[in-house]
Design a protein around this motif. Structure first.
Motif, PDB file in Angstrom:
ATOM      1  N   GLU A 193       0.714  -1.175  -0.222  1.00  0.00           N
ATOM      2  CA  GLU A 193      -0.144   0.046   0.108  1.00  0.00           C
ATOM      3  C   GLU A 193       0.884   1.326   0.049  1.00  0.00           C
ATOM      4  N   SER A 194       1.921   1.142   0.899  1.00  0.00           N
ATOM      5  CA  SER A 194       2.724   2.555   0.810  1.00  0.00           C
ATOM      6  C   SER A 194       3.601   2.758  -0.134  1.00  0.00           C
ATOM      7  N   ARG A 195       3.925   1.607  -1.102  1.00  0.00           N
ATOM      8  CA  ARG A 195       4.684   1.649  -2.265  1.00  0.00           C
ATOM      9  C   ARG A 195       3.735   2.071  -3.306  1.00  0.00           C
ATOM     10  N   LEU A 196       2.532   1.513  -3.304  1.00  0.00           N
ATOM     11  CA  LEU A 196       1.581   2.120  -4.290  1.00  0.00           C
ATOM     12  C   LEU A 196       1.135   3.704  -4.253  1.00  0.00           C
ATOM     13  N   ARG A 197       1.076   4.035  -2.948  1.00  0.00           N
ATOM     14  CA  ARG A 197       0.590   5.547  -2.749  1.00  0.00           C
ATOM     15  C   ARG A 197       2.046   6.478  -3.419  1.00  0.00           C
ATOM     16  N   ASN A 198       3.284   6.049  -3.084  1.00  0.00           N
ATOM     17  CA  ASN A 198       4.512   6.875  -3.534  1.00  0.00           C
ATOM     18  C   ASN A 198       4.523   6.690  -5.374  1.00  0.00           C
ATOM     19  N   LEU A 199       4.143   5.602  -5.803  1.00  0.00           N
ATOM     20  CA  LEU A 199       4.153   5.294  -7.220  1.00  0.00           C
ATOM     21  C   LEU A 199       3.103   6.136  -7.831  1.00  0.00           C
ATOM     22  N   GLU A 200       2.023   6.130  -7.266  1.00  0.00           N
ATOM     23  CA  GLU A 200       0.821   7.107  -7.844  1.00  0.00           C
ATOM     24  C   GLU A 200       1.176   8.680  -7.972  1.00  0.00           C
ATOM     25  N   ALA A 201       1.546   8.961  -6.725  1.00  0.00           N
ATOM     26  CA  ALA A 201       2.213  10.264  -6.514  1.00  0.00           C
ATOM     27  C   ALA A 201       3.295  10.670  -7.531  1.00  0.00           C
ATOM     28  N   THR A 202       4.413   9.775  -7.999  1.00  0.00           N
ATOM     29  CA  THR A 202       5.323  10.196  -8.712  1.00  0.00           C
ATOM     30  C   THR A 202       4.688   9.932 -10.298  1.00  0.00           C
ATOM     31  N   ILE A 233       3.176   0.259 -10.859  1.00  0.00           N
ATOM     32  CA  ILE A 233       2.003   0.279 -10.199  1.00  0.00           C
ATOM     33  C   ILE A 233       0.835  -0.971 -10.500  1.00  0.00           C
ATOM     34  N   GLU A 234       0.922  -1.503 -11.766  1.00  0.00           N
ATOM     35  CA  GLU A 234       0.232  -2.785 -12.218  1.00  0.00           C
ATOM     36  C   GLU A 234       0.669  -3.848 -11.458  1.00  0.00           C
ATOM     37  N   GLU A 235       1.837  -4.131 -11.228  1.00  0.00           N
ATOM     38  CA  GLU A 235       2.520  -4.968 -10.665  1.00  0.00           C
ATOM     39  C   GLU A 235       2.093  -5.144  -9.059  1.00  0.00           C
ATOM     40  N   VAL A 236       2.089  -4.127  -8.431  1.00  0.00           N
ATOM     41  CA  VAL A 236       1.794  -3.712  -7.016  1.00  0.00           C
ATOM     42  C   VAL A 236       0.442  -4.185  -6.701  1.00  0.00           C
ATOM     43  N   LYS A 237      -0.552  -3.597  -7.852  1.00  0.00           N
ATOM     44  CA  LYS A 237      -1.698  -3.642  -7.610  1.00  0.00           C
ATOM     45  C   LYS A 237      -2.215  -5.329  -7.842  1.00  0.00           C
ATOM     46  N   GLY A 238      -1.425  -5.885  -8.555  1.00  0.00           N
ATOM     47  CA  GLY A 238      -1.705  -7.615  -8.794  1.00  0.00           C
ATOM     48  C   GLY A 238      -1.250  -8.200  -7.606  1.00  0.00           C
ATOM     49  N   LYS A 239      -0.111  -7.895  -6.992  1.00  0.00           N
ATOM     50  CA  LYS A 239       0.213  -8.431  -5.767  1.00  0.00           C
ATOM     51  C   LYS A 239      -0.794  -8.474  -4.445  1.00  0.00           C
ATOM     52  N   MET A 240      -1.121  -6.914  -4.573  1.00  0.00           N
ATOM     53  CA  MET A 240      -2.410  -6.787  -3.171  1.00  0.00           C
ATOM     54  C   MET A 240      -3.535  -7.535  -3.768  1.00  0.00           C
ATOM     55  N   ASN A 241      -4.027  -7.494  -5.111  1.00  0.00           N
ATOM     56  CA  ASN A 241      -5.309  -8.583  -5.186  1.00  0.00           C
ATOM     57  C   ASN A 241      -5.122  -9.930  -4.891  1.00  0.00           C
ATOM     58  N   ILE A 243      -3.016 -11.078  -2.576  1.00  0.00           N
ATOM     59  CA  ILE A 243      -3.123 -11.490  -1.317  1.00  0.00           C
ATOM     60  C   ILE A 243      -4.601 -11.309  -0.538  1.00  0.00           C
ATOM     61  N   LYS A 244      -5.287 -10.029  -1.120  1.00  0.00           N
ATOM     62  CA  LYS A 244      -6.620 -10.084  -0.709  1.00  0.00           C
ATOM     63  C   LYS A 244      -7.399 -11.405  -0.842  1.00  0.00           C
ATOM     64  N   GLU A 245      -7.282 -11.963  -2.147  1.00  0.00           N
ATOM     65  CA  GLU A 245      -8.158 -13.196  -2.452  1.00  0.00           C
ATOM     66  C   GLU A 245      -7.653 -14.402  -1.653  1.00  0.00           C
ATOM     67  N   ARG A 246      -6.564 -14.463  -1.362  1.00  0.00           N
ATOM     68  CA  ARG A 246      -5.943 -15.451  -0.654  1.00  0.00           C
ATOM     69  C   ARG A 246      -6.193 -15.331   0.610  1.00  0.00           C
ATOM     70  N   ALA A 247      -6.146 -14.183   1.348  1.00  0.00           N
ATOM     71  CA  ALA A 247      -6.516 -14.034   2.656  1.00  0.00           C
ATOM     72  C   ALA A 247      -8.062 -14.066   2.730  1.00  0.00           C
ATOM     73  N   ALA A 248      -8.960 -13.802   1.880  1.00  0.00           N
ATOM     74  CA  ALA A 248     -10.399 -13.777   1.942  1.00  0.00           C
ATOM     75  C   ALA A 248     -10.834 -15.325   1.971  1.00  0.00           C
ATOM     76  N   TYR A 249     -10.223 -16.342   1.330  1.00  0.00           N
ATOM     77  CA  TYR A 249     -10.674 -17.686   1.207  1.00  0.00           C
ATOM     78  C   TYR A 249      -9.669 -18.368   1.893  1.00  0.00           C
ATOM     79  N   SER A 250     -10.125 -19.569   2.511  1.00  0.00           N
ATOM     80  CA  SER A 250      -8.920 -20.497   3.046  1.00  0.00           C
ATOM     81  C   SER A 250      -9.393 -21.684   2.440  1.00  0.00           C
ATOM     82  N   THR A 251      -8.401 -22.430   2.304  1.00  0.00           N
ATOM     83  CA  THR A 251      -8.185 -23.955   1.406  1.00  0.00           C
ATOM     84  C   THR A 251      -8.077 -24.974   2.598  1.00  0.00           C
TER      85      THR A 251
END
Length: 337
Positions: A193-202, A233-241, A243-251
């Motif tokens: 998240e922090s890296r995404l904010r910095n990249l979007e500002a840049t 930015i796209e790479e960071v967003k992909g990693k964040m998505n 992590i969200k999906e893996r944390a939202a569902y358990s196997t």
């Protein structure tokens, strides 16, 4: 005139590098604050009692800081602070609360269950996953010739993880093996998240430089930098998505084994009693059979081989007698000479 614009562009890039360096330092400080907040979450920190200056930050100060050049940021923030009508907050009246992030934990489990019927258990497992808004990830069934076994992997919402485990234990005759673990990925998500904010500002600043580009070379160089930032930015967003999906569902991976009947223990064999009379009779019978076999062999030889053997023996005897007589005649001639 174009030389002056080029100098402005170069100066702008230098300022951009300086701002990115400051942003990296700010990220390190923010991470330190987050770690400090997590370490002291149980006992909230309080400022020391006594008169201290009141500082109130609002949107105008943040906008002044973000929009101003590096040399003018402090002055703009001070002006926004002076014009802010916010009421002062008394120091020492309430504990200082540090913002906390939602924990993101990836949970998984493996179970080995003994069931009455494997096919029925697969249907029950599928129904349990559907009851808790889950789904089947993979399923495999096989047979060893006598018994049918299966391995099923399901994915369920993280909030229903424990309830599903209890339901699975209830459908089994016996739980042969069970293992559950979790991986806390909150720190990775916060860093992204922090890296995404910095990249979007840049990205915003580079786009402003793109609008000021005069020559084609300047536009291409700025556009190359912009494409690089957008790719990150796209790479960071992909990693964040992810992590969200893996944390939202358990196997949960479940191995199903049918109930096998308990083998009947075989009795210990006992040694038979010694019976010498029976042993003598068996030996006599074996000797009779052996003698009968040799007698049969002799009869077969006499009937089949003897008719061919007698003429052959006569021929051999005649040759031997002829050779002896010839040798004797040679000896007599030699003596007479």
């Amino acid at each position: 005139m174009s030389g002056m614009r080029r100098k402005k562009i170069v100066f702008g890039f230098i300022v951009l590098v300086f701002v990115i360096s400051l942003a990296g330092c700010g990220l390190g400080v923010s991470r330190s604050v987050e770690v400090l907040g997590e370490a002291s979450s149980d006992t909230p920190a309080r400022l020391p009692a006594g008169p201290m200056p009141t500082i109130v930050l609002d949107e105008r100060m943040a906008k002044a800081w973000n929009s101003a050049a590096p040399g003018e940021a402090a002055q703009g923030a001070s002006e926004a602070l002076a014009k802010s009508p916010a009421a002062p907050v008394p120091v020492g009246s309430a504990p200082l609360s540090v913002p906390r992030y939602d924990r993101k934990i990836i949970k998984s489990a493996e179970m080995t269950l003994q069931v009455t019927n494997t096919d029925v258990a697969i249907d029950q497992l599928t129904g349990i996953a559907a009851d808790y808004d889950g789904y089947i990830v993979s399923s495999r069934a096989w047979s060893d010739g006598t018994y049918r076994m299966a391995t099923v992997t399901i994915s369920v919402p993280m909030d229903n993880f424990e309830q599903v485990l209890r339901r699975l234990r209830g459908m089994a005759i016996k739980v042969l093996d069970e293992r559950a673990d979790g991986q806390d990925v909150t720190e990775q998500y916060v860093d992204l998240e922090s890296r995404l904010r910095n990249l979007e500002a840049t990205q915003t600043r580079i786009r402003a430089f793109l609008d000021q580009a005069v020559t084609v070379e300047e536009a291409l160089e700025v556009n190359r930098q912009l494409s690089d930032i957008e790719g990150q930015i796209e790479e960071v967003k992909g990693k964040m998505n992810y992590i969200k999906e893996r944390a939202a569902y358990s196997t949960i991976t479940v191995q199903l084994q049918p109930e096998r009947p308990t083998p009947t223990p075989s009795p210990t064999p006992t040694l038979p009693a010694w019976k010498p009379v029976e042993t003598f009779n068996e030996a006599s019978s074996a000797l009779t059979v052996l003698l009968r076999f040799f007698g049969d062999v002799v009869i077969w030889l006499a009937v089949i081989v003897l008719p061919f053997l007698i003429p052959l023996a006569l021929i051999v005897w005649a040759l031997i007698a002829w050779s002896k007589r010839r040798a004797q005649n040679k000896r007599e001639r030699s003596q007479s000479q």
